[in-house]
Design a protein around this motif. Structure first.
Motif, short mmCIF file in Angstrom:
data_model
loop_
_atom_site.label_atom_id
_atom_site.label_comp_id
_atom_site.label_asym_id
_atom_site.label_seq_id
_atom_site.Cartn_x
_atom_site.Cartn_y
_atom_site.Cartn_z
N LEU A 127 6.01 -1.17 -9.15
CA LEU A 127 4.97 -1.52 -9.88
C LEU A 127 4.61 -0.29 -10.63
CD1 LEU A 127 2.89 -3.72 -11.06
CD2 LEU A 127 1.83 -3.48 -8.84
N GLN A 128 4.57 0.89 -10.23
CA GLN A 128 3.90 2.19 -10.94
C GLN A 128 4.58 2.24 -12.13
OE1 GLN A 128 1.05 2.62 -9.13
NE2 GLN A 128 1.90 0.98 -7.80
N PHE A 129 5.96 2.18 -12.18
CA PHE A 129 6.71 2.49 -13.11
C PHE A 129 6.66 1.52 -14.27
CE2 PHE A 129 8.40 4.75 -9.41
CZ PHE A 129 8.70 6.02 -10.08
N ILE A 130 5.95 0.45 -14.13
CA ILE A 130 5.85 -0.41 -15.44
C ILE A 130 4.45 -0.71 -15.82
CG2 ILE A 130 8.06 -1.55 -15.00
CD1 ILE A 130 5.37 -3.50 -13.72
N ASN A 131 3.51 -0.01 -15.10
CA ASN A 131 2.07 -0.13 -15.37
C ASN A 131 1.76 1.14 -16.28
OD1 ASN A 131 -0.41 -0.61 -15.07
ND2 ASN A 131 -0.68 0.18 -13.25
N PRO A 132 1.15 0.73 -17.46
CA PRO A 132 0.91 1.77 -18.37
C PRO A 132 -0.25 2.60 -17.66
CG PRO A 132 1.11 -0.26 -19.34
CD PRO A 132 0.97 -0.63 -18.14
N LYS A 133 -1.02 2.07 -17.10
CA LYS A 133 -2.28 2.97 -16.34
C LYS A 133 -1.44 3.99 -15.54
CE LYS A 133 -5.78 2.57 -12.69
NZ LYS A 133 -6.15 1.98 -11.66
N SER A 134 -0.42 3.71 -14.76
CA SER A 134 0.03 4.76 -14.16
C SER A 134 0.66 5.94 -14.71
CB SER A 134 1.03 4.06 -13.26
OG SER A 134 0.54 3.01 -12.14
N TRP A 135 1.46 5.68 -15.79
CA TRP A 135 2.04 6.49 -16.84
C TRP A 135 0.93 7.55 -17.34
CZ3 TRP A 135 6.64 8.12 -16.91
CH2 TRP A 135 7.77 7.11 -16.35
N LEU A 136 -0.29 6.73 -17.89
CA LEU A 136 -1.27 7.85 -18.12
C LEU A 136 -1.70 8.64 -17.30
CD1 LEU A 136 -3.29 5.35 -20.42
CD2 LEU A 136 -1.78 6.97 -21.39
N MET A 137 -2.14 8.10 -15.99
CA MET A 137 -2.43 8.94 -15.04
C MET A 137 -1.44 10.04 -14.82
SD MET A 137 -1.49 9.63 -11.56
CE MET A 137 -0.49 8.33 -11.18
N ILE B 202 0.86 -1.15 0.02
CA ILE B 202 -0.10 -0.08 -0.08
C ILE B 202 0.88 1.20 -0.25
CG2 ILE B 202 -1.85 1.33 1.31
CD1 ILE B 202 -2.69 -1.26 2.33
N PHE B 203 1.79 1.18 0.97
CA PHE B 203 2.69 2.47 0.87
C PHE B 203 3.49 2.76 -0.15
CE2 PHE B 203 1.39 2.19 5.29
CZ PHE B 203 1.41 3.71 5.61
N GLY B 204 4.04 1.46 -0.69
CA GLY B 204 4.84 1.23 -2.00
C GLY B 204 4.26 1.95 -3.13
N GLY B 205 2.81 1.47 -3.29
CA GLY B 205 2.08 1.98 -4.59
C GLY B 205 1.79 3.30 -4.43
N SER B 206 1.40 4.03 -3.22
CA SER B 206 1.01 5.19 -3.08
C SER B 206 2.30 6.09 -3.29
CB SER B 206 0.56 5.65 -1.61
OG SER B 206 -0.53 4.90 -1.25
N ILE B 207 3.14 5.97 -2.56
CA ILE B 207 4.65 6.83 -2.88
C ILE B 207 5.08 6.71 -4.15
CG2 ILE B 207 6.97 7.01 -2.15
CD1 ILE B 207 6.17 6.28 0.76
N GLY B 208 5.14 5.27 -4.70
CA GLY B 208 5.49 4.92 -6.13
C GLY B 208 4.79 5.86 -7.11
N ALA B 209 3.25 6.05 -6.96
CA ALA B 209 2.45 6.80 -7.89
C ALA B 209 2.81 8.08 -7.97
CB ALA B 209 1.20 6.69 -7.63
#
Length: 205
Positions: free
Chosen positions: A118-128, A45-52
């Motif tokens: 995970l955020q850096f290899i997720n196309p959804k995150s890049w579009l966001m 959770i914290f990794g995903g939030s901080i990564g995004a």
């Protein structure tokens, strides 16, 4: 002042939708909570939030623009991440309670850094991240202050959204009490995770 407030409120709504909607991070958190406990998802959770939030920040600083100019690099990153997430999805698909201790030891690797990268290899995150820069940050006068502010806001909003997915995992574990139901749930979840990973990657080709 009213325009700034309206922009921030609109961004808050965007951040909520972007964080709460299904994606690889959400499904991974759901699976980890379902198999083990909410406590085991805290790193994700914290990794995903901080990564995004970090992704928004570095995109605003120009790295995202560079990757857009060289789409093959981003495609290589996406495929590499897709293979890695496929391995995780396969473990979820084949999860059985009698193998819990073995998989739990493997899942120690799926903590903060898993959620972060995970955020850096997720196309959804890049579009966001690109949407944040082009739609919201660019509208305000002080670009860099706005960039830092929006990155921080996104992190704060994404945290409770990801906690909701962890709580959903806890609920499903209580509802699906039999071993047969647990196996079916994990197979469905593993399949959905694979689809959520590869659909946007293949769609972007």
């Amino acid at each position: 002042m009213d325009f700034i407030l309206e922009t921030i409120l609109a961004f808050c709504a965007f951040s909520f939708v972007a964080s709460i909607t299904p994606g690889p991070t959400n499904f991974l958190i759901l699976s980890t909570s379902h198999q083990f406990s909410i406590k085991k998802t805290l790193g994700l959770i914290f990794g995903g939030s901080i990564g995004a939030a970090s992704l928004v920040l570095i995109t605003g600083l120009g790295i995202g623009t560079t990757l857009n100019e060289y789409p093959k690099i981003q495609l290589i990153l996406s495929f590499t991440g897709g293979i890695w997430l496929s391995y995780i999805g396969w473990k979820i698909f084949n999860y059985r309670s009698d193998l819990e201790s073995k998989i739990q030891n493997q899942n120690k690797k799926n903590g903060f850094f898993t959620g972060f990268f995970l955020q850096f290899i997720n196309p959804k995150s890049w579009l966001m991240a690109i949407a944040v820069i082009t739609v919201y940050t660019a509208q305000l006068a002080n670009y860099y202050q706005s960039l830092i502010l929006f990155s921080f806001i996104f992190m704060l909003i994404s945290l409770p959204c990801l906690f909701i997915w962890a709580y959903l995992g806890k609920i499903t574990k209580k509802i699906l009490s039999t071993a047969h139901h647990m196996v079916l749930f994990n197979r469905v979840l593993g399949t959905v995770l694979l689809i959520s990973v590869w659909y946007p990657i293949l769609h972007a080709i």
